[in-house]
Design an enzyme around this catalytic site. Structure first.
Site, PDB file in Angstrom:
ATOM      1  NE  ARG A  39     -32.835  22.093  68.163  1.00 41.69           N
ATOM      2  CZ  ARG A  39     -31.987  22.502  67.213  1.00 41.69           C
ATOM      3  NH1 ARG A  39     -31.464  21.621  66.404  1.00 41.69           N
ATOM      4  NH2 ARG A  39     -31.668  23.759  67.068  1.00 41.69           N
ATOM      5  CB  SER A  40     -27.160  21.535  71.459  1.00 46.47           C
ATOM      6  OG  SER A  40     -27.686  21.743  70.173  1.00 46.47           O
ATOM      7  CB  CYS A 127     -20.547  37.106  57.393  1.00 47.40           C
ATOM      8  SG  CYS A 127     -22.148  36.546  56.808  1.00 47.40           S
ATOM      9  N   GLY A 158     -23.274  30.529  55.582  1.00 47.98           N
ATOM     10  CA  GLY A 158     -23.978  31.655  56.216  1.00 47.98           C
ATOM     11  C   GLY A 158     -25.339  31.228  56.745  1.00 47.98           C
ATOM     12  CG  HIS A 240     -20.029  35.326  52.430  1.00 47.61           C
ATOM     13  ND1 HIS A 240     -20.658  34.101  52.257  1.00 47.61           N
ATOM     14  CD2 HIS A 240     -20.683  35.935  53.456  1.00 47.61           C
ATOM     15  CE1 HIS A 240     -21.641  33.976  53.135  1.00 47.61           C
ATOM     16  NE2 HIS A 240     -21.683  35.077  53.885  1.00 47.61           N
TER      17      HIS A 240
HETATM   18  C1  2RA Z   1     -25.923  34.622  55.523  1.00 40.24           C
HETATM   19  N1  2RA Z   1     -25.013  36.746  56.232  1.00 40.24           N
HETATM   20  O1  2RA Z   1     -24.911  34.535  54.798  1.00 40.24           O
HETATM   21  C2  2RA Z   1     -26.047  35.774  56.490  1.00 40.24           C
HETATM   22  C3  2RA Z   1     -25.996  35.297  57.904  1.00 40.24           C
HETATM   23  N2  2RA Z   1     -24.751  34.709  58.214  1.00 40.24           N
HETATM   24  O2  2RA Z   1     -26.873  33.815  55.517  1.00 40.24           O
END
Ligand code: 2RA
Length: 340
Positions: A39-40, A127, A158, A240
């Site tokens: 696709r890319s 993450c 994420g 986050h």
């Molecule tokens: C999220 N930690 O934040 C998961 C995957 N990156 O969706």
């Protein structure tokens, strides 16, 4: 020496950040190969001023490569073992190999030594796990950890590029009184919170919550650590945030915790309540550090602490951590050929 590096999933949010970080940190790249799904394939990307064309990932794509950085998704399950078997070090951002006892799960500031026993594949943690274990490590070393309770406030990045676009488009549509059918998330994320990341599993915990529990125990080498997590998607672009409650074995004062966190590599203490100084996702993005504030004792138990932690999900949460791991492989000389 310089190294031939393949980036798999190069066109996604994490893949793009990996390219940016490889250049920023001046990782010694000799030849770069950009790989993605069909696709890319054909897309052009710039790295250190040179234009590269993305190719479709095939087993032969990795011939002559020293490192293969997988940005996430299914590619590493399909190609990883074969690529590693041919002497190319795989650093995988997907969750596929993270709990495999043959695969080190590494956050360089926390358990760098684990890189040394890799058998060709090294896993990048989730993450939200990376962001949590960085401040946990100095606390654990200083006072031992009895129990952790974490609640996360996770950025839409994420869930990838499409999710970032969804937040913007959906917010605009809703503000203009329009109807927006959610595509990436199960519900509207604009002006909302969704307590559901990834799929539901045993005990009605999500896979994201189990990742935080199981990966943290592996990284901190403490299979009995008491830890529980609630992970929530919030309408934030790319950093986050996490509220972490810790019960330590020995008593630590808030001042003592601030001191040991401030000294720990990769942590920035941002904690001056009177001056309204504390970490916020809007101001911690595009950085590699883990920001810690709202540091308080929790007197509801003997040795309790509360931390508020924020970090960029695409960088320290994924791309930067992966490139740092590649740096450790070089530093420790643990490339299959022993190349330093
Ligand atoms: C999220 N930690 O934040 C998961 C995957 N990156 O969706």
């Amino acid at each position: 020496p310089e190294y031939n590096v393949a980036v798999v999933g190069a066109t996604g949010a994490v893949g793009q950040e990996i390219l940016k970080v490889l250049a920023e940190r001046r990782f010694p790249v000799k030849n770069l190969k950009l790989l993605a799904t069909s696709r890319s394939a054909g897309k052009q990307m710039v790295f250190r001023g040179e234009t590269h064309t993305v190719e479709e990932t095939r087993p032969e794509s990795f011939a002559g490569m020293d490192f293969a950085l997988f940005a996430g998704g299914a590619a590493s399950k399909e190609f990883g073992p074969g690529v590693a078997a041919r002497g190319c070090v795989v650093i995988d951002n997907s969750s596929h190999f993270r709990l495999d006892p043959q695969v080190p799960l590494v956050v360089p500031e926390v358990n760098p030594e684990d890189v040394k026993w890799h058998r060709g594949i090294i896993a990048n943690p989730n993450c939200s796990t990376i962001i949590m274990v960085v401040p946990l490590k100095p606390v654990k070393d200083a006072a031992g950890i009895r129990r952790v309770v974490v609640s996360t406030y996770q950025a839409v990045s994420g869930a990838g590029k499409e999710a970032i676009d969804e937040l913007a488009d959906q917010t605009r549509t809703v503000l203009n009184g329009g109807e927006y059918t959610p595509k990436v998330f199960p519900y509207q994320i604009a002006f909302n919170l969704i307590p559901h990341i990834d799929v539901f599993q045993e005990m009605d915990y999500t896979k994201e919550e189990w990742k935080m529990v199981k990966e943290t125990r592996k990284i901190l080498h403490d299979e009995n650590m008491a830890i529980t997590a609630t992970t929530v998607r919030v309408p934030v672009y790319r950093s986050h945030s996490e509220s972490i409650n810790i019960e330590t074995e020995k008593k630590l004062t808030a001042a003592g915790v601030k001191e040991l966190l401030a000294r720990f590599p990769g942590v920035v203490v941002m904690d001056e309540p009177a001056a309204k100084k504390y970490p916020m996702p809007l101001y911690c993005s595009d950085r590699d550090e883990v920001f810690v504030g709202r540091i308080r004792e929790d007197n509801s138990v003997d040795c309790g602490l509360n931390l508020w932690v924020v970090a960029d999900q695409l960088r320290k949460g994924a791309a930067t951590n992966a490139v740092q791991i590649a740096g450790l492989v070089v530093q420790y000389g643990c490339l299959p050929g022993g190349g330093r």
